[in-house]
Structures are given as C-alpha cells and as structure tokens.
Design an enzyme around this catalytic site. Sequence first.
Site, PDB file in Angstrom:
ATOM      1  N   GLY A   1      12.472  62.069  48.734  1.00 17.75           N
ATOM      2  CA  GLY A   1      11.491  63.103  49.057  1.00 17.75           C
ATOM      3  C   GLY A   1      11.976  64.193  49.986  1.00 17.75           C
TER       4      GLY A   1
ATOM      5  N   ASN B   1      13.146  67.075  49.075  1.00 16.45           N
ATOM      6  CA  ASN B   1      12.582  68.328  48.551  1.00 16.45           C
ATOM      7  C   ASN B   1      11.101  68.425  48.880  1.00 16.45           C
ATOM      8  OD1 ASN B   1      14.489  70.097  46.770  1.00 16.45           O
ATOM      9  ND2 ASN B   1      15.054  67.980  46.311  1.00 16.45           N
TER      10      ASN B   1
ATOM     11  N   MET C   1      11.082  60.970  38.526  1.00 13.59           N
ATOM     12  CA  MET C   1      11.997  60.481  37.500  1.00 13.59           C
ATOM     13  C   MET C   1      11.240  59.864  36.321  1.00 13.59           C
ATOM     14  SD  MET C   1      14.547  61.626  38.978  1.00 13.59           S
ATOM     15  CE  MET C   1      16.167  61.039  38.524  1.00 13.59           C
TER      16      MET C   1
ATOM     17  N   HIS D   1      16.394  70.433  39.004  1.00 16.27           N
ATOM     18  CA  HIS D   1      17.366  69.526  38.382  1.00 16.27           C
ATOM     19  C   HIS D   1      18.758  69.811  38.948  1.00 16.27           C
ATOM     20  CE1 HIS D   1      18.920  66.855  35.316  1.00 16.27           C
ATOM     21  NE2 HIS D   1      19.894  67.736  35.110  1.00 16.27           N
TER      22      HIS D   1
HETATM   23  C1  GAR Z   1      17.004  65.923  43.593  1.00 13.45           C
HETATM   24  O1  GAR Z   1      18.384  66.097  43.749  1.00 13.45           O
HETATM   25  C2  GAR Z   1      16.543  66.436  42.243  1.00 13.45           C
HETATM   26  O2  GAR Z   1      17.295  67.532  41.788  1.00 13.45           O
HETATM   27  C3  GAR Z   1      16.771  65.224  41.380  1.00 13.45           C
HETATM   28  O3  GAR Z   1      16.335  64.155  42.172  1.00 13.45           O
HETATM   29  C4  GAR Z   1      16.667  64.437  43.533  1.00 13.45           C
HETATM   30  C5  GAR Z   1      15.498  64.071  44.412  1.00 13.45           C
HETATM   31  O4  GAR Z   1      15.858  64.165  45.756  1.00 13.45           O
HETATM   32  N1  GAR Z   1      16.031  65.310  40.160  1.00 13.45           N
HETATM   33  C6  GAR Z   1      16.497  64.900  38.993  1.00 13.45           C
HETATM   34  O5  GAR Z   1      17.578  64.356  38.855  1.00 13.45           O
HETATM   35  C7  GAR Z   1      15.576  65.161  37.814  1.00 13.45           C
HETATM   36  N2  GAR Z   1      16.221  64.903  36.587  1.00 13.45           N
HETATM   37  P1  GAR Z   1      14.765  64.107  46.896  1.00 13.45           P
HETATM   38  O6  GAR Z   1      13.884  62.867  46.610  1.00 13.45           O
HETATM   39  O7  GAR Z   1      15.533  63.911  48.152  1.00 13.45           O
HETATM   40  O8  GAR Z   1      13.983  65.365  46.865  1.00 13.45           O
END
Ligand code: GAR
Length: 188
Positions: A12, A14, A90, A109
Amino acid sequence: MKKLAVFASGSGTNFEAIAQACADGVIDAEVALMVCDVPSAAVVARAERFGIRKFVFSPKQYSCKAGYEKEIVDKMDALGIDLVCLAGYMRIVGETLLKAYEGRIINIHPSLLPAFKGAHAVEQAVEYGVKVYGITIHYVNSDLDGGRIIAQKAFEYDGSDAEEVHRIGQKIEHELYIKTINQLLCAR
Ligand code: GAR
C-alpha cells in the site's frame, strides 16, 4: 470535493502516497474508500492510520466475483466515487465493476506496457535483460493491462537486482500517480 476509491492487495505505498497527497491538499480530492481483497495486507493498517473508510473482504467467502464486486459497486455508488485508482490490486476486474465504472477506473503497472503484462512484470523484465524500465498508468478494461495508456515514465537500469528496480520504480510510481490523478480530476 471529488472522491477517490483506492484498491490495493499488498503493502500500500501507492495508497499511502495518494492519501497523503489528498491530506496535504496536493490532490484536491479525498480518499473516500480503500478496498482490499487481502485481510492481512499492510495497506489495511495504513488506511486505519489515515482514518479512511475501508472495505476489506476475502474473495473465497463469495461464490463468485460478481458477488463481491456488487458490494463494492453499491458502496462506491453510495459514496459518490468519481475515480477508482487500482494501486497494486492483484485481481482481474470483472464485468460487474467494469459495467458500473468503466472509463473511471485506472491502474498503475510497473512496466512500459504493452511489455510485461501481469503480476510479475519487474521480475520478467529483469530476466529478459532490458535496460530501460518504466511505469504505466492506464484505463482498465476487460483486457488484462490492456486499456488505453494515460501516462508513462521510463528509467534506465543496467543490472539484475529486481529489488532495486522495484525501489527505483516505486518512487516514480508515487509521483506519476499523484500527477495523473490531478490531471484526470481537473479534466472532469
Ligand atoms: C506497485 O508496484 C504496482 O505497480 C504493482 O503492485 C505494486 C504495489 O505496490 N501493480 C501491479 O503489478 C499490477 N499488475 P504498493 O502496494 O506498495 O503500492
């Protein structure tokens, strides 16, 4: 004030960057809902710290995707959500959610789409030996990681440490997501 829903399944970072930007007035909106499909995910505690309303569920408690997506749509409709930001969610978005919010759902992504779709984009890019990595923000449609691209940012890395690529990429993700959300909200 415009209302965001942020969906996440893991750490989390982001989500936190977006929530902090809203709290600081950098994004002129509020995170009205955090949706998480993994009850043990760290993002749940982050939402609690920010006092943000959350809907945390276990997909296995529902007989099908439409079951939990209907609940999510009902909650978002009741709150008047303007924009849905997938931030490490996901799970493939199904028909129920798309029908109600298509055109208002965006995803971040960790690759330069259309290269390296799916759940292990960074690892695949490292394995492939690419020298230019990147981040993509795109609209969500029924094609996995296939919706119209809104923003991209590339960076160079010449090595084989996927963790390092994740670290570099995440900083870029946070900045790019905040900037893109602002642009989309202004255009609405
Ligand atoms: C992020 O790097 C995002 O780009 C990726 O999951 C991570 C979540 O990080 N998303 C994918 O791979 C979607 N296919 P976070 O939980 O620290 O925000």
